[in-house]
Write an enzyme that holds these catalytic residues in place. Sequence first.
Site, mmCIF file in Angstrom:
data_model
loop_
_atom_site.group_PDB
_atom_site.id
_atom_site.type_symbol
_atom_site.label_atom_id
_atom_site.label_comp_id
_atom_site.label_asym_id
_atom_site.label_seq_id
_atom_site.Cartn_x
_atom_site.Cartn_y
_atom_site.Cartn_z
ATOM 1 N N GLY A 63 -0.843 8.574 -0.446
ATOM 2 C CA GLY A 63 -0.316 9.881 -0.062
ATOM 3 C C GLY A 63 1.171 9.934 -0.334
ATOM 4 O O GLY A 63 1.659 9.465 -1.366
ATOM 5 N N GLU A 98 -2.285 -3.924 13.710
ATOM 6 C CA GLU A 98 -1.210 -4.729 14.299
ATOM 7 C C GLU A 98 -1.666 -5.349 15.627
ATOM 8 O O GLU A 98 -1.341 -6.500 15.940
ATOM 9 C CB GLU A 98 0.028 -3.861 14.511
ATOM 10 N N ASP A 125 4.891 -3.845 4.341
ATOM 11 C CA ASP A 125 4.927 -2.382 4.484
ATOM 12 C C ASP A 125 5.806 -1.780 3.394
ATOM 13 O O ASP A 125 6.906 -2.302 3.122
ATOM 14 C CB ASP A 125 5.522 -1.994 5.845
ATOM 15 N N ASP A 180 7.284 1.278 3.399
ATOM 16 C CA ASP A 180 8.395 2.128 3.854
ATOM 17 C C ASP A 180 9.548 1.243 4.334
ATOM 18 O O ASP A 180 10.041 1.355 5.452
ATOM 19 C CB ASP A 180 7.926 3.097 4.964
ATOM 20 N N TYR A 204 3.504 8.257 0.815
ATOM 21 C CA TYR A 204 4.220 6.986 0.888
ATOM 22 C C TYR A 204 4.565 6.427 -0.501
ATOM 23 O O TYR A 204 5.303 5.455 -0.597
ATOM 24 C CB TYR A 204 3.425 5.952 1.692
ATOM 25 N N PHE A 227 0.857 -1.184 0.000
ATOM 26 C CA PHE A 227 0.000 0.000 0.000
ATOM 27 C C PHE A 227 0.890 1.230 0.000
ATOM 28 O O PHE A 227 1.798 1.337 0.834
ATOM 29 C CB PHE A 227 -0.916 0.007 1.233
ATOM 30 N N ALA A 228 0.627 2.132 -0.944
ATOM 31 C CA ALA A 228 1.415 3.362 -1.008
ATOM 32 C C ALA A 228 0.453 4.517 -1.271
ATOM 33 O O ALA A 228 0.130 4.832 -2.420
ATOM 34 C CB ALA A 228 2.458 3.260 -2.115
ATOM 35 N N TYR A 254 10.656 -5.541 19.839
ATOM 36 C CA TYR A 254 10.235 -6.237 21.066
ATOM 37 C C TYR A 254 10.708 -7.683 21.143
ATOM 38 O O TYR A 254 10.144 -8.479 21.852
ATOM 39 C CB TYR A 254 8.694 -6.192 21.182
HETATM 40 C C1 UD2 Z 1 3.588 -0.097 12.476
HETATM 41 C C2 UD2 Z 1 3.679 -1.363 11.672
HETATM 42 C C3 UD2 Z 1 2.698 -1.273 10.509
HETATM 43 C C4 UD2 Z 1 1.295 -1.060 11.012
HETATM 44 C C5 UD2 Z 1 1.257 0.172 11.900
HETATM 45 C C6 UD2 Z 1 -0.085 0.286 12.587
HETATM 46 C C7 UD2 Z 1 5.835 -2.490 11.629
HETATM 47 C C8 UD2 Z 1 7.274 -2.341 11.315
HETATM 48 N N1 UD2 Z 1 5.041 -1.503 11.229
HETATM 49 O O1 UD2 Z 1 4.228 0.857 11.601
HETATM 50 O O2 UD2 Z 1 2.740 -2.436 9.729
HETATM 51 O O3 UD2 Z 1 0.843 -2.206 11.693
HETATM 52 O O4 UD2 Z 1 2.261 0.142 12.905
HETATM 53 O O5 UD2 Z 1 -0.128 1.380 13.393
HETATM 54 O O6 UD2 Z 1 5.414 -3.503 12.139
HETATM 55 N N2 UD2 Z 1 0.563 3.873 4.655
HETATM 56 C C9 UD2 Z 1 0.448 4.646 3.489
HETATM 57 N N3 UD2 Z 1 0.279 6.004 3.593
HETATM 58 C C10 UD2 Z 1 0.217 6.640 4.792
HETATM 59 C C11 UD2 Z 1 0.339 5.867 5.958
HETATM 60 C C12 UD2 Z 1 0.524 4.493 5.865
HETATM 61 O O7 UD2 Z 1 0.498 4.112 2.383
HETATM 62 O O8 UD2 Z 1 0.054 7.878 4.799
HETATM 63 C C13 UD2 Z 1 0.722 2.407 4.540
HETATM 64 C C14 UD2 Z 1 2.116 2.014 4.092
HETATM 65 O O9 UD2 Z 1 2.025 0.825 3.347
HETATM 66 C C15 UD2 Z 1 2.840 1.776 5.379
HETATM 67 C C16 UD2 Z 1 1.737 1.126 6.220
HETATM 68 O O10 UD2 Z 1 0.527 1.802 5.818
HETATM 69 O O11 UD2 Z 1 3.969 0.958 5.180
HETATM 70 C C17 UD2 Z 1 1.903 1.260 7.730
HETATM 71 O O12 UD2 Z 1 2.046 2.603 8.101
HETATM 72 P P1 UD2 Z 1 3.355 3.108 8.856
HETATM 73 O O13 UD2 Z 1 4.520 2.436 8.260
HETATM 74 O O14 UD2 Z 1 3.370 4.584 8.903
HETATM 75 O O15 UD2 Z 1 3.096 2.546 10.288
HETATM 76 P P2 UD2 Z 1 4.177 2.387 11.494
HETATM 77 O O16 UD2 Z 1 5.503 2.867 11.042
HETATM 78 O O17 UD2 Z 1 3.615 2.966 12.734
#
Ligand code: UD2
Length: 325
Positions: free
Chosen positions: A95, A274, A182, A184, A97, A92-93, A207
């Site tokens: 905005g 998650e 993910d 990123d 991302y 998923f990408a 963790y």
């Molecule tokens: C954690 C988790 C993530 C998800 C999230 C839930 C890990 C390393 N990461 O990462 O999988 O469970 O917590 O809170 O376990 N995305 C977009 N556009 C945006 C925001 C998100 O495309 O504006 C998509 C993208 O594919 C991204 C995923 O959603 O990789 C998860 O978002 P994140 O990476 O910002 O979440 P994060 O870092 O808190």
Amino acid sequence: MRLLQNSYLAFLTLVFGCVYLGYTLAWFRYAGRRSGFIHRFLKKQFGILNGRTGVVTVTPWLAPVVWEDTFDTTLIDAIYKTQNITIATTVFALGKYVRFLKDFLESAEKHYMQGYHVHYYIFTDQPEAVPMVTLGANRSLTTLKIPSSNRWQDISLGRMEKLEKLIENRLANEVDYIFSLDVDSKFYGHWGAETLGDIVAVIHPGYYSTACDEFPYERRPESQAYIPYGDGDYYYGGAVIGGLVKEVHKAVKTCRKQLDVDKANSIEAAWQEESHLNRYFLYNKPTKVLSPEYLWQDSKSQTDDIKIIRFSQVIKNNEEVRPNP
Ligand code: UD2
């Protein structure tokens, strides 16, 4: 006359050569089937007494935990490559991302499931921003346009419903395995068929040495993701979900339903989908667990247990890339 004789001899040598080669190959195949010859030919001697030490390589419910030095790539490929499997890979990408797609795809083309049929499904609100990356043989990419959201939390948790529908509408009879990853993130090392299993989870790199009661599980009983103190196995990352299409469908559908109940009750779990995934895996144990080699963070320095970093979250400025704080 001499020229004619030489041509005749060359022709005979060619015919006999082909017959001999064909016969030898047929024998190898026959012997391979009869006695596991190919496996014996390919694999080096494996011991049952010496193995990877210093880390847990099998869960208490007897699922393998995949670390470097617990598998043999040549042997794994000899098993899976004959099965002609296809692995759907969803990303998923939305905005900002979309900027992570190039590195993700380019690094996947170097390290991820090399030699296998891979079909990427890119969910994005900006199909025109999906980079042109040269894909290897038997690898394809489909872009699926979906609306974005003004909350990153909704984007992240919304993946469950999108995966559920993708599997129902397109993948159920088309592919064998699926991984949701993910965006990123980047691949830095081999990620192959050793990761395939019925239902596969990854240990969260933040963790893996933390006591269970300190895991950031959802602790409020009002949420469907609730896990009480004293309970739990590991803390799994939401960045990787994989397995057989049927099993992943079951997992994402269950999480989506639980997310719907939470939404109706105006509660959002601590770590969105998650948290729900962690609850799901507590009661539906993963059949294979990937070590943090398969989900590291660029911001973390490599520890001694981690012999190789295969896939890692890149450093991002959350305030700048997310649509909301
Ligand atoms: C954690 C988790 C993530 C998800 C999230 C839930 C890990 C390393 N990461 O990462 O999988 O469970 O917590 O809170 O376990 N995305 C977009 N556009 C945006 C925001 C998100 O495309 O504006 C998509 C993208 O594919 C991204 C995923 O959603 O990789 C998860 O978002 P994140 O990476 O910002 O979440 P994060 O870092 O808190």
